[in-house]
Motif scaffolding. Structure first.
Motif, mmCIF file in Angstrom:
data_model
loop_
_atom_site.group_PDB
_atom_site.id
_atom_site.type_symbol
_atom_site.label_atom_id
_atom_site.label_comp_id
_atom_site.label_asym_id
_atom_site.label_seq_id
_atom_site.Cartn_x
_atom_site.Cartn_y
_atom_site.Cartn_z
ATOM 1 N N THR A 1 -15.741 -29.778 51.142
ATOM 2 C CA THR A 1 -14.400 -29.906 50.385
ATOM 3 C C THR A 1 -14.415 -28.116 50.375
ATOM 4 O OG1 THR A 1 -14.747 -32.043 49.371
ATOM 5 C CG2 THR A 1 -13.602 -29.799 48.376
ATOM 6 N N ALA A 2 -15.768 -27.775 49.691
ATOM 7 C CA ALA A 2 -15.097 -25.842 49.695
ATOM 8 C C ALA A 2 -14.848 -25.746 51.200
ATOM 9 C CB ALA A 2 -17.174 -25.722 49.613
ATOM 10 N N ARG A 3 -15.180 -26.450 52.583
ATOM 11 C CA ARG A 3 -15.159 -25.742 53.951
ATOM 12 C C ARG A 3 -14.374 -25.809 53.790
ATOM 13 N NH1 ARG A 3 -16.974 -22.171 56.176
ATOM 14 N NH2 ARG A 3 -19.258 -22.789 56.031
ATOM 15 N N ARG A 4 -13.572 -27.473 54.166
ATOM 16 C CA ARG A 4 -11.969 -27.137 53.640
ATOM 17 C C ARG A 4 -11.387 -26.639 53.303
ATOM 18 N NH1 ARG A 4 -13.559 -32.716 53.835
ATOM 19 N NH2 ARG A 4 -12.934 -33.710 51.456
ATOM 20 N N GLN A 5 -11.212 -26.126 52.288
ATOM 21 C CA GLN A 5 -10.260 -25.358 50.954
ATOM 22 C C GLN A 5 -10.837 -23.599 51.679
ATOM 23 O OE1 GLN A 5 -9.765 -26.224 46.786
ATOM 24 N NE2 GLN A 5 -10.705 -28.530 47.182
ATOM 25 N N LEU A 6 -11.567 -23.594 51.757
ATOM 26 C CA LEU A 6 -12.258 -21.787 51.660
ATOM 27 C C LEU A 6 -11.669 -21.204 53.513
ATOM 28 C CD1 LEU A 6 -15.433 -21.639 49.877
ATOM 29 C CD2 LEU A 6 -12.790 -20.943 49.602
ATOM 30 N N GLY A 7 -12.120 -22.535 54.053
ATOM 31 C CA GLY A 7 -11.607 -21.909 55.916
ATOM 32 C C GLY A 7 -13.140 -21.739 56.138
ATOM 33 N N PRO A 8 -13.297 -21.720 57.657
ATOM 34 C CA PRO A 8 -13.865 -21.290 59.223
ATOM 35 C C PRO A 8 -14.625 -20.174 58.721
ATOM 36 C CG PRO A 8 -11.993 -21.666 59.789
ATOM 37 C CD PRO A 8 -11.717 -21.798 58.276
ATOM 38 N N GLY A 9 -14.145 -19.263 58.186
ATOM 39 C CA GLY A 9 -14.922 -17.706 57.804
ATOM 40 C C GLY A 9 -15.322 -17.424 56.559
ATOM 41 N N ALA A 10 -15.067 -18.919 56.036
ATOM 42 C CA ALA A 10 -16.392 -18.369 54.262
ATOM 43 C C ALA A 10 -17.738 -19.040 54.090
ATOM 44 C CB ALA A 10 -15.805 -19.219 53.129
ATOM 45 N N TYR A 11 -18.687 -17.746 53.793
ATOM 46 C CA TYR A 11 -19.843 -19.001 53.895
ATOM 47 C C TYR A 11 -20.209 -19.358 52.445
ATOM 48 C CZ TYR A 11 -20.465 -13.832 56.275
ATOM 49 O OH TYR A 11 -20.367 -13.265 57.213
ATOM 50 N N VAL A 12 -20.772 -21.014 52.837
ATOM 51 C CA VAL A 12 -21.191 -21.211 51.899
ATOM 52 C C VAL A 12 -22.691 -21.982 51.396
ATOM 53 C CG1 VAL A 12 -21.064 -24.627 51.068
ATOM 54 C CG2 VAL A 12 -19.368 -23.075 52.583
ATOM 55 N N GLY A 13 -23.149 -21.965 50.308
ATOM 56 C CA GLY A 13 -24.618 -21.857 50.032
ATOM 57 C C GLY A 13 -24.757 -23.085 49.119
ATOM 58 N N LEU A 14 -25.983 -23.827 49.416
ATOM 59 C CA LEU A 14 -26.536 -25.015 48.623
ATOM 60 C C LEU A 14 -27.231 -24.796 48.080
ATOM 61 C CD1 LEU A 14 -25.428 -28.129 48.287
ATOM 62 C CD2 LEU A 14 -27.010 -28.460 50.259
ATOM 63 N N SER A 15 -27.758 -25.096 46.773
ATOM 64 C CA SER A 15 -29.313 -25.103 46.090
ATOM 65 C C SER A 15 -30.058 -26.507 46.917
ATOM 66 C CB SER A 15 -29.070 -24.961 44.635
ATOM 67 O OG SER A 15 -28.150 -23.817 44.435
ATOM 68 N N VAL A 16 -31.377 -26.310 47.508
ATOM 69 C CA VAL A 16 -32.058 -27.063 47.155
ATOM 70 C C VAL A 16 -33.344 -26.580 46.250
ATOM 71 C CG1 VAL A 16 -33.702 -27.405 49.446
ATOM 72 C CG2 VAL A 16 -31.204 -27.310 49.405
ATOM 73 N N SER A 17 -34.006 -28.082 45.785
ATOM 74 C CA SER A 17 -35.153 -27.733 44.885
ATOM 75 C C SER A 17 -35.958 -28.493 45.544
ATOM 76 C CB SER A 17 -34.912 -27.407 43.740
ATOM 77 O OG SER A 17 -34.323 -29.206 43.284
ATOM 78 N N ARG A 18 -35.534 -29.461 46.678
ATOM 79 C CA ARG A 18 -36.941 -29.915 46.531
ATOM 80 C C ARG A 18 -37.098 -29.905 48.152
ATOM 81 N NH1 ARG A 18 -34.585 -32.634 43.167
ATOM 82 N NH2 ARG A 18 -34.331 -34.614 43.876
ATOM 83 N N PRO A 19 -38.337 -31.002 49.251
ATOM 84 C CA PRO A 19 -37.792 -30.756 50.612
ATOM 85 C C PRO A 19 -37.126 -31.579 50.908
ATOM 86 C CG PRO A 19 -40.222 -30.360 49.764
ATOM 87 C CD PRO A 19 -39.786 -30.750 48.638
ATOM 88 N N GLU A 20 -37.235 -32.780 49.669
ATOM 89 C CA GLU A 20 -36.297 -33.694 50.669
ATOM 90 C C GLU A 20 -34.873 -33.691 50.810
ATOM 91 O OE1 GLU A 20 -37.802 -34.691 46.271
ATOM 92 O OE2 GLU A 20 -38.663 -34.496 48.496
#
Length: 212
Positions: A96-115
């Motif tokens: 959803t973030a990618r669709r709204q911000l477009g291909p030129g934006a940076y999208v990061g995601l938090s990860v706290s476990r390997p799985e």
């Protein structure tokens, strides 16, 4: 084509820790000290206040080449036309973030476990991994990964990783040796009397070739 995001010294803002100096002035000083990416984070601010704070930060970042990423709040990122957004596991989806911000934006995601790596969508550009060590700026954070947990995620991740959580000057070099693309800091800069010097000290630890 957008340039690669420089994650080496990633500042996450904390309005309380910035105190009377203010967030925008703290960011300006920290960028002078070598911060390469800024994330706007204030979970206590409403949308209007966060937007106004984002505008003030954009003003001090103008001409520096340092991007502004908005934490969690996709709506505010869109209003600001920010450089990107950073999302938690329970926030709006990266697609959803990618669709709204477009291909030129940076999208990061938090990860706290390997799985969680098995469920990272293609819309994500980089991961925020942590907390690595115990910390006090995010009370609802997951159990610390430690260096071994961080190294495992970095090793198994197909994307660049920025380590966060309890990282200061004494931890910076060993964290980077895990293979992480950079470190994210909060109190190590926002909570210091001289944010520029604090940021520069971190840069010198990460890259000893940097002159004093």
């Amino acid at each position: 084509m957008r340039p690669p995001l420089d994650l080496s010294l990633y500042l996450v803002t904390d309005t309380r820790l910035c105190g009377d100096r203010g967030v925008a002035a703290t960011v300006a000083a920290a960028v002078q000290g070598g911060v390469t990416t800024v994330q706007l984070r204030d979970p206590d601010a409403d949308a209007r206040a966060l937007f106004q704070l984002g505008r003030a930060i954009q003003d001090v970042l103008a001409g520096t080449g340092v991007p502004l990423i908005v934490n969690d709040r996709l709506d505010v990122a869109v209003w600001l036309d920010a450089d990107g957004v950073h999302l938690g596991q329970r926030d709006v989806s990266p697609e959803t973030a990618r669709r709204q911000l477009g291909p030129g934006a940076y999208v990061g995601l938090s990860v706290s476990r390997p799985e969680q790596l098995a469920h990272v969508p293609d819309a994500v550009d980089h991961l925020g991994v942590g907390p690595v060590f115990p910390q006090s700026t995010k009370p609802d954070a997951d159990t610390p990964l430690g260096l071994d947990g961080l190294a495992r995620i970095v090793r198994e991740s197909p994307l660049p990783c920025v380590a966060i959580g309890g990282i200061g000057v004494s931890e910076a070099a060993v964290v980077r040796r895990s293979g992480a693309a950079g470190i994210a800091v909060v109190s190590a800069v926002c909570g210091q009397p001289d944010p520029e010097t604090a940021a520069h000290s971190l840069v010198r630890t990460l890259r000893p070739e940097v002159s004093a």
